[in-house]
Motif scaffolding. Structure first.
Motif, mmCIF file in Angstrom:
data_model
loop_
_atom_site.group_PDB
_atom_site.id
_atom_site.type_symbol
_atom_site.label_atom_id
_atom_site.label_comp_id
_atom_site.label_asym_id
_atom_site.label_seq_id
_atom_site.Cartn_x
_atom_site.Cartn_y
_atom_site.Cartn_z
ATOM 1 N N TRP A 25 0.899 -1.232 0.077
ATOM 2 C CA TRP A 25 0.014 -0.079 -0.007
ATOM 3 C C TRP A 25 0.940 1.111 -0.148
ATOM 4 N N CYS A 26 0.459 2.282 -0.742
ATOM 5 C CA CYS A 26 0.986 3.635 -0.492
ATOM 6 C C CYS A 26 0.159 4.703 -0.397
ATOM 7 N N GLY A 27 0.351 5.743 0.533
ATOM 8 C CA GLY A 27 -0.516 6.932 0.808
ATOM 9 C C GLY A 27 0.301 8.266 0.673
ATOM 10 N N LEU A 28 -0.590 9.302 0.524
ATOM 11 C CA LEU A 28 0.040 10.670 0.759
ATOM 12 C C LEU A 28 -0.081 11.259 1.899
ATOM 13 N N ARG A 29 1.052 11.489 2.664
ATOM 14 C CA ARG A 29 0.872 11.982 3.802
ATOM 15 C C ARG A 29 0.854 13.698 3.715
ATOM 16 N N PRO A 30 -0.193 14.409 4.027
ATOM 17 C CA PRO A 30 -0.207 16.126 3.831
ATOM 18 C C PRO A 30 0.600 16.673 4.934
ATOM 19 N N MET A 31 1.855 16.989 4.611
ATOM 20 C CA MET A 31 2.776 17.633 5.423
ATOM 21 C C MET A 31 3.161 19.025 5.211
ATOM 22 N N THR A 32 3.072 19.976 6.388
ATOM 23 C CA THR A 32 3.528 21.283 6.172
ATOM 24 C C THR A 32 5.045 21.325 6.569
ATOM 25 N N PRO A 33 5.750 22.351 6.068
ATOM 26 C CA PRO A 33 7.342 22.407 6.150
ATOM 27 C C PRO A 33 7.825 22.443 7.392
ATOM 28 N N ASP A 34 6.980 22.809 8.482
ATOM 29 C CA ASP A 34 7.484 22.827 10.068
ATOM 30 C C ASP A 34 6.744 21.713 10.784
ATOM 31 N N ASN A 35 5.789 21.113 10.110
ATOM 32 C CA ASN A 35 5.080 19.498 10.711
ATOM 33 C C ASN A 35 3.881 19.948 11.644
ATOM 34 N N PRO A 36 3.808 21.018 12.445
ATOM 35 C CA PRO A 36 2.420 21.228 12.997
ATOM 36 C C PRO A 36 1.271 21.429 11.609
ATOM 37 N N PRO A 37 0.020 21.004 11.983
ATOM 38 C CA PRO A 37 -0.994 21.017 10.758
ATOM 39 C C PRO A 37 -1.479 22.719 10.745
ATOM 40 N N LEU A 38 -2.455 22.626 9.885
ATOM 41 C CA LEU A 38 -3.153 23.992 9.657
ATOM 42 C C LEU A 38 -4.544 23.847 10.144
ATOM 43 N N LEU A 39 -4.926 24.485 11.303
ATOM 44 C CA LEU A 39 -6.244 24.071 11.974
ATOM 45 C C LEU A 39 -6.788 25.609 12.088
ATOM 46 N N GLY A 40 -8.206 25.519 11.796
ATOM 47 C CA GLY A 40 -8.850 26.844 12.081
ATOM 48 C C GLY A 40 -9.279 27.608 10.834
ATOM 49 N N PRO A 41 -9.515 29.033 11.306
ATOM 50 C CA PRO A 41 -10.034 29.914 10.219
ATOM 51 C C PRO A 41 -9.161 30.433 9.044
ATOM 52 N N THR A 42 -9.779 30.960 8.058
ATOM 53 C CA THR A 42 -8.929 31.240 6.729
ATOM 54 C C THR A 42 -9.381 32.681 6.647
ATOM 55 N N SER A 43 -9.227 33.333 5.588
ATOM 56 C CA SER A 43 -9.789 34.831 5.309
ATOM 57 C C SER A 43 -11.043 34.676 4.915
ATOM 58 N N TYR A 44 -11.839 33.427 4.487
ATOM 59 C CA TYR A 44 -13.096 33.338 4.296
ATOM 60 C C TYR A 44 -13.854 32.898 5.440
ATOM 61 N N LYS A 45 -14.842 33.881 5.950
ATOM 62 C CA LYS A 45 -15.438 33.610 6.957
ATOM 63 C C LYS A 45 -16.050 32.324 7.463
ATOM 64 N N ASN A 46 -16.526 31.786 6.278
ATOM 65 C CA ASN A 46 -17.114 30.263 6.627
ATOM 66 C C ASN A 46 -16.113 29.189 6.041
ATOM 67 N N LEU A 47 -14.928 29.266 5.783
ATOM 68 C CA LEU A 47 -14.144 28.238 5.416
ATOM 69 C C LEU A 47 -13.099 27.930 6.447
ATOM 70 N N PHE A 48 -12.916 26.698 6.918
ATOM 71 C CA PHE A 48 -12.011 26.367 8.019
ATOM 72 C C PHE A 48 -11.167 25.281 7.416
ATOM 73 N N LEU A 49 -9.981 25.122 7.988
ATOM 74 C CA LEU A 49 -8.870 24.306 7.741
ATOM 75 C C LEU A 49 -8.801 23.108 8.823
ATOM 76 N N ASN A 50 -8.619 22.033 8.355
ATOM 77 C CA ASN A 50 -8.255 20.786 9.352
ATOM 78 C C ASN A 50 -7.450 19.794 8.268
ATOM 79 N N THR A 51 -6.278 20.248 8.001
ATOM 80 C CA THR A 51 -5.173 19.641 7.294
ATOM 81 C C THR A 51 -3.651 19.605 7.561
ATOM 82 N N GLY A 52 -2.615 19.133 6.686
ATOM 83 C CA GLY A 52 -1.394 19.153 7.016
ATOM 84 C C GLY A 52 -1.041 18.286 8.401
ATOM 85 N N HIS A 53 -1.680 17.253 8.674
ATOM 86 C CA HIS A 53 -1.169 16.644 9.762
ATOM 87 C C HIS A 53 -0.014 16.007 9.597
#
Length: 417
Positions: free
Chosen positions: A352-380
């Motif tokens: 099996w293989c899979g794609l890990r979504p990684m940020t360059p510093d490694n903590p994820p992207l969690l919370g609000p964006t510049s769009y008031k009703n779009l929220f992030l839960n990615t990059g873990h």
């Protein structure tokens, strides 16, 4: 409130669970026929809230050059004309300092520790089962240098209240008796008694069924094509099955999140880091580990999942390539045969293989964006399951207008501004 959760992996499903518990009307949208069929399907199986460390660490650039000259390298870089890859790599290199490592380690630990508490509460509340093993994770070291690095990291972790115990060779064998035949290859280890392991895919599917029984809708076999905005709000989600609307959207599409965010003017510093695994039926339970063991030299995790044995590892930067070359599985087979000979049947190994979504510093992207009703839960990255429950509960709190239980400083997109 009506909420669309975009992505049906462990991050999306836990988000949906906690949003529903908060009283929202929730729909999970995923292109697969069932939840958890991508990166959550066959990972290493660790909930390593204490043991999980940033890949961006002091000395990694030099180590990476040496690794790539080895026949069983834990890191593979396939150079390509991909500006996103090179931007990500340069940002990661900038985080390979002692100062940045300490900052990023604390941020990851803050979220991971909280997430583990959420997982334990969820298990007690629902009775969910997933071949879990709750007596810790063992890291083993083959070289004095790796052991020295671990001792320095252990001192830092103990300052933060993480229970981790340095072991000699005999201590490692006492913790995992199946290591007895290979003990001559080990000089020491680090045991994290509070960490856990289990089957992430089984967990994701079981929690999805529980969520569905509580009223969460799953729009499966539905490919998300684009997000449409009007001003500072997302107004429509276009899919191959039609247009969806909601009061809020959670972007939890893992490595594919940046592709959906980019047309909105959002640059998410998330890049796919490919990982591999093989899963074998147990043939000799006594020769297999009772829980999960990490071979630090090869960066390979070996986990027992019920009547199966899984080896997982490798960090490969190759874009969105999902091919399965046999050469990349050789390291996993080598570690299994080297540490736990005769424990499983290699002839029946399922790759099996899979794609890990990684940020360059490694903590994820969690919370609000510049769009008031779009929220992030990615990059873990490699800690998706480890951080899933905490991330899902935090998102539910934010969308519900409640203050999360932990400080979110350094866990959102704003740190890359």
């Amino acid at each position: 409130m009506k909420v669309l959760v975009l992505g049906g992996g462990v991050i999306g499903v836990t988000s949906a669970w906690y949003l529903r518990q908060a009283g929202h009307e929730v729909t999970v949208v995923d292109r697969q026929a069932a939840p958890g069929l991508e990166t959550s399907q066959a990972n290493g199986g660790q909930v390593s809230w204490g043991a999980g460390t940033p890949w961006a660490a002091p000395g990694i650039p030099l180590k990476a050059l040496k690794w790539m000259l080895r026949p069983h390298s834990p890191l593979v870089l396939r150079p390509r004309l991909d500006p996103a890859m090179w931007r990500w790599l340069f940002k990661m290199l900038a985080n390979c300092t002692s100062e940045r490592y300490t900052i990023n380690r604390e941020r990851m630990l803050r979220l991971s520790r909280y997430s583990h508490e959420c997982l334990k509460a969820l298990r007690q509340e629902t009775g969910i089962r997933y071949d879990e093993h709750t007596t810790g994770i063992l890291e083993i070291f083959r070289t004095a240098r790796d052991l020295d690095d671990a001792m320095r990291d252990a001192a830092l972790l103990q300052q933060w209240g993480v229970d981790c115990r340095l072991l000699d060779r005999n201590g490692c064998v006492a913790q995992e008796p199946a290591l007895h035949p290979s003990q001559g290859k080990i000089i020491g280890g680090l045991h994290f008694p509070g960490d856990e392991s289990g089957d992430c895919f089984q967990f994701t599917q079981s929690l999805a069924k529980l969520a569905q029984s509580q009223g969460v809708n799953f729009a499966l076999d539905t490919r998300i094509e684009r997000l449409e905005a009007d001003g500072d709000r997302i107004t429509r989600v276009h899919t191959d099955q039609g247009v969806l609307t909601a009061d809020a959207c959670v972007l939890a599409c893992g490595s594919y999140s940046p592709l959906l965010a980019r047309p909105l003017g959002l640059r998410l510093p998330v890049y796919p880091v490919k990982g591999y695994s093989i899963t074998l039926p147990l043939t000799n339970a006594a020769a297999a580990p009772a829980g999960s063991v990490t071979d630090v030299t090869y960066k390979v995790v070996v986990s027992r999942l019920g009547d199966k044995l899984r080896a997982a590892g490798t960090a490969e930067l190759a874009g969105y390539d999902l091919s399965l070359p046999p050469s990349r599985l050789a390291t996993l087979r080598h570690v299994l045969a080297d540490l736990f000979p005769g424990a499983g049947d290699p002839a029946q190994a399922q790759p099996w293989c899979g794609l890990r979504p990684m940020t360059p510093d490694n903590p994820p992207l969690l919370g609000p964006t510049s769009y008031k009703n779009l929220f992030l839960n990615t990059g873990h990255g490699t800690l998706g399951w480890t951080m899933a429950c905490g991330s899902g509960k935090i998102l539910a709190d934010i969308i519900s207008g409640r203050s999360p239980d932990i400080d979110l400083n350094g866990l959102g997109l704003a740190r890359f501004s």
